[in-house]
Design a protein around this motif. Structure first.
Motif, PDB file in Angstrom:
ATOM      1  N   UNK A 236       0.958  -1.182   0.209  1.00 50.07           N
ATOM      2  CA  UNK A 236       0.272   0.064   0.296  1.00 50.07           C
ATOM      3  C   UNK A 236       0.531   1.619  -0.284  1.00 50.07           C
ATOM      4  N   UNK A 237       0.778   3.047  -0.292  1.00 54.08           N
ATOM      5  CA  UNK A 237       2.067   3.137  -0.696  1.00 54.08           C
ATOM      6  C   UNK A 237       1.080   3.849   0.833  1.00 54.08           C
ATOM      7  N   UNK A 238       2.538   4.653   0.851  1.00 48.39           N
ATOM      8  CA  UNK A 238       2.863   6.222   2.548  1.00 48.39           C
ATOM      9  C   UNK A 238       2.189   6.417   2.311  1.00 48.39           C
ATOM     10  N   UNK A 239       1.393   7.645   3.274  1.00 48.51           N
ATOM     11  CA  UNK A 239       0.817   8.721   2.612  1.00 48.51           C
ATOM     12  C   UNK A 239       2.304   9.797   3.006  1.00 48.51           C
ATOM     13  N   UNK A 240       1.732  10.762   2.372  1.00 49.73           N
ATOM     14  CA  UNK A 240       3.083  11.572   2.430  1.00 49.73           C
ATOM     15  C   UNK A 240       3.012  12.754   2.919  1.00 49.73           C
ATOM     16  N   UNK A 241       4.223  12.435   3.831  1.00 48.50           N
ATOM     17  CA  UNK A 241       4.775  13.662   4.951  1.00 48.50           C
ATOM     18  C   UNK A 241       3.625  15.062   4.781  1.00 48.50           C
ATOM     19  N   UNK A 242       3.223  15.753   5.588  1.00 50.67           N
ATOM     20  CA  UNK A 242       3.003  16.945   5.022  1.00 50.67           C
ATOM     21  C   UNK A 242       4.229  17.996   5.204  1.00 50.67           C
ATOM     22  N   UNK A 243       4.033  19.176   4.573  1.00 50.32           N
ATOM     23  CA  UNK A 243       5.315  19.649   3.723  1.00 50.32           C
ATOM     24  C   UNK A 243       4.872  21.352   4.321  1.00 50.32           C
ATOM     25  N   UNK A 244       5.856  21.807   4.185  1.00 55.81           N
ATOM     26  CA  UNK A 244       7.108  23.131   4.652  1.00 55.81           C
ATOM     27  C   UNK A 244       5.466  23.924   4.030  1.00 55.81           C
ATOM     28  N   UNK A 245       4.485  24.968   5.231  1.00 58.61           N
ATOM     29  CA  UNK A 245       3.415  25.375   5.188  1.00 58.61           C
ATOM     30  C   UNK A 245       4.108  27.029   3.852  1.00 58.61           C
ATOM     31  N   UNK A 246       5.710  27.408   4.111  1.00 58.34           N
ATOM     32  CA  UNK A 246       5.764  28.596   2.774  1.00 58.34           C
ATOM     33  C   UNK A 246       6.419  27.214   1.692  1.00 58.34           C
ATOM     34  N   UNK A 247       6.166  26.460   1.820  1.00 58.47           N
ATOM     35  CA  UNK A 247       5.557  25.146   0.284  1.00 58.47           C
ATOM     36  C   UNK A 247       5.190  25.742  -0.445  1.00 58.47           C
ATOM     37  N   UNK A 248       3.797  25.242   0.662  1.00 58.85           N
ATOM     38  CA  UNK A 248       2.904  25.531   0.417  1.00 58.85           C
ATOM     39  C   UNK A 248       2.273  27.084  -0.264  1.00 58.85           C
ATOM     40  N   UNK A 249       2.490  27.945   0.548  1.00 62.40           N
ATOM     41  CA  UNK A 249       2.177  29.013  -0.072  1.00 62.40           C
ATOM     42  C   UNK A 249       2.788  29.308  -1.512  1.00 62.40           C
ATOM     43  N   UNK A 250       4.225  28.825  -1.901  1.00 59.54           N
ATOM     44  CA  UNK A 250       4.123  29.658  -3.092  1.00 59.54           C
ATOM     45  C   UNK A 250       4.067  28.584  -4.301  1.00 59.54           C
ATOM     46  N   UNK A 251       2.746  27.517  -3.817  1.00 65.00           N
ATOM     47  CA  UNK A 251       2.594  26.496  -4.737  1.00 65.00           C
ATOM     48  C   UNK A 251       1.215  26.979  -5.293  1.00 65.00           C
ATOM     49  N   UNK A 252       0.291  26.982  -4.231  1.00 64.41           N
ATOM     50  CA  UNK A 252      -0.714  27.852  -4.446  1.00 64.41           C
ATOM     51  C   UNK A 252      -0.981  29.393  -5.368  1.00 64.41           C
ATOM     52  N   UNK A 253       0.319  30.234  -5.488  1.00 63.96           N
ATOM     53  CA  UNK A 253       0.596  31.680  -5.165  1.00 63.96           C
ATOM     54  C   UNK A 253       1.257  30.873  -7.516  1.00 63.96           C
ATOM     55  N   UNK A 254       1.517  30.077  -7.353  1.00 70.58           N
ATOM     56  CA  UNK A 254       1.015  29.023  -8.776  1.00 70.58           C
ATOM     57  C   UNK A 254       0.279  29.025  -9.233  1.00 70.58           C
ATOM     58  N   UNK A 255      -0.680  28.753  -8.865  1.00 67.82           N
ATOM     59  CA  UNK A 255      -1.548  27.404  -8.795  1.00 67.82           C
ATOM     60  C   UNK A 255      -2.546  29.158  -9.540  1.00 67.82           C
ATOM     61  N   UNK A 256      -2.299  30.638  -8.271  1.00 65.17           N
ATOM     62  CA  UNK A 256      -3.190  31.650  -8.782  1.00 65.17           C
ATOM     63  C   UNK A 256      -2.813  32.306 -10.686  1.00 65.17           C
ATOM     64  N   UNK A 257      -1.353  32.116 -10.689  1.00 65.52           N
ATOM     65  CA  UNK A 257      -0.885  32.778 -11.461  1.00 65.52           C
ATOM     66  C   UNK A 257      -1.214  32.069 -13.296  1.00 65.52           C
ATOM     67  N   UNK A 258      -1.346  30.325 -12.502  1.00 64.28           N
ATOM     68  CA  UNK A 258      -2.003  29.548 -13.977  1.00 64.28           C
ATOM     69  C   UNK A 258      -3.493  29.511 -13.822  1.00 64.28           C
ATOM     70  N   UNK A 259      -4.450  30.439 -12.496  1.00 61.41           N
ATOM     71  CA  UNK A 259      -5.630  31.007 -13.204  1.00 61.41           C
ATOM     72  C   UNK A 259      -5.445  31.743 -13.928  1.00 61.41           C
ATOM     73  N   UNK A 260      -4.978  32.980 -13.166  1.00 62.65           N
ATOM     74  CA  UNK A 260      -5.088  33.800 -14.200  1.00 62.65           C
ATOM     75  C   UNK A 260      -4.646  33.754 -15.301  1.00 62.65           C
ATOM     76  N   UNK A 261      -3.459  33.265 -16.084  1.00 60.42           N
ATOM     77  CA  UNK A 261      -3.914  33.108 -17.187  1.00 60.42           C
ATOM     78  C   UNK A 261      -4.394  32.262 -17.279  1.00 60.42           C
TER      79      UNK A 261
END
Length: 283
Positions: free
Chosen positions: A239-264
């Motif tokens: 069975x796949x092992x659940x991924x560990x929780x990530x760094x909040x700063x990393x999540x924030x960067x990804x949400x920011x980039x996701x927003x850029x993709x959304x705007x584009x």
């Protein structure tokens, strides 16, 4: 061999002949191919060798080569015939004046070989982890049990960003597909169990990382692929092992980039909302 521990030194490597194996030690020098330096040394059991050849090389040299049995070496299995001759780990290049000595060792080695045909398992040890390398669109890491792909916002496609970073247990995999970074569309793709190679382009496939100029060089990505392949062949589905929780700063960067993709216009409103919720859930 006539004497255990006999050593034959050539260009970029030295072979030590033992009663049950050939130990290949690669030099570390500015002119030594980087793949050899990355491998360091390899012990090749006699049962992994199908034959021995001695041929004339370029510029006053002779080439002694052991021919491994198909399926005996994970490195060659992963390479799938894509390695160039000058980085063939089974070639020992010697000055022509050592031809008689090389022929002696070739004959001695041939007399000890008893196996031929495909091997039913890997007989040559795979490179050991942990291993990692930077591809064009992400960083690949392997700890011996799990392969992780972490995407780079500067190179990863929107499809990979929407899928998020990937984690694959070797128990989930059936094999690897390595396409040399020295050719067009070089990549490393992980193949799922009971499935063949994906028809999806590598830059759109979350189970693949893409190479590029200076990214995923042979001496880094090929040992990585070989280590994963060896681990897959000796593993059982788990069975796949659940991924560990990530760094909040990393999540924030990804949400920011996701927003850029959304705007584009590359991500729909629904896709943006769903993916943002998934990222926030990882905090």
């Amino acid at each position: 061999m006539s004497r255990m521990g006999d050593v034959l030194a050539g260009i970029h490597a030295a072979w030590e002949f033992e009663s049950d194996s050939v130990l290949i030690r690669y030099e570390r020098g500015i002119r030594t191919p980087k793949l050899f330096q990355a491998l360091g040394e390899r012990r090749v059991p006699l049962e992994a060798i199908a034959g021995v050849t001695l041929t004339h090389g370029k510029r006053g040299t002779v080439v002694l080569r052991v021919e491994p049995r198909p399926g005996a070496d994970p490195l060659l299995e992963a390479a799938a015939g894509q390695l160039k001759e000058n980085v063939d780990p089974y070639r020992l290049v010697l000055p022509a004046e050592r031809e008689v000595l090389a022929e002696y060792y070739a004959d001695e080695l041939r007399g000890l070989l008893t196996e031929s045909g495909p091997a039913d398992r890997f007989l040559v040890k795979a490179p050991e982890g942990p291993l990692s390398f930077k591809a064009y669109d992400g960083k690949a890491t392997f700890d011996g049990r799990t392969v992780n792909f972490r995407w780079f916002w500067t190179g990863a496609s929107s499809a990979k960003w929407k899928a998020g970073d990937q984690s694959f247990s070797v128990g989930e995999l059936n094999g690897v597909e390595w396409r040399s970074p020295e050719v067009f569309e070089g990549h490393l793709r992980l193949l799922g169990r009971n499935a063949g190679a994906s028809g999806t382009q590598a830059d759109q496939d979350p189970a693949a990382v893409v190479f590029g100029l200076g990214y995923g060089p042979v001496h880094e990505s090929l040992p990585f692929a070989a280590a994963v392949l060896a681990a897959v062949r000796t593993s059982s589905p788990v069975a796949a092992v659940p991924a560990p929780r990530r760094d909040p700063a990393d999540i924030a960067d990804r949400i920011r980039h996701l927003g850029e993709l959304h705007q584009a216009g590359l991500v729909t409103d629904e896709e943006f909302s769903v993916k943002k919720a998934e990222l926030l859930a990882e905090l």
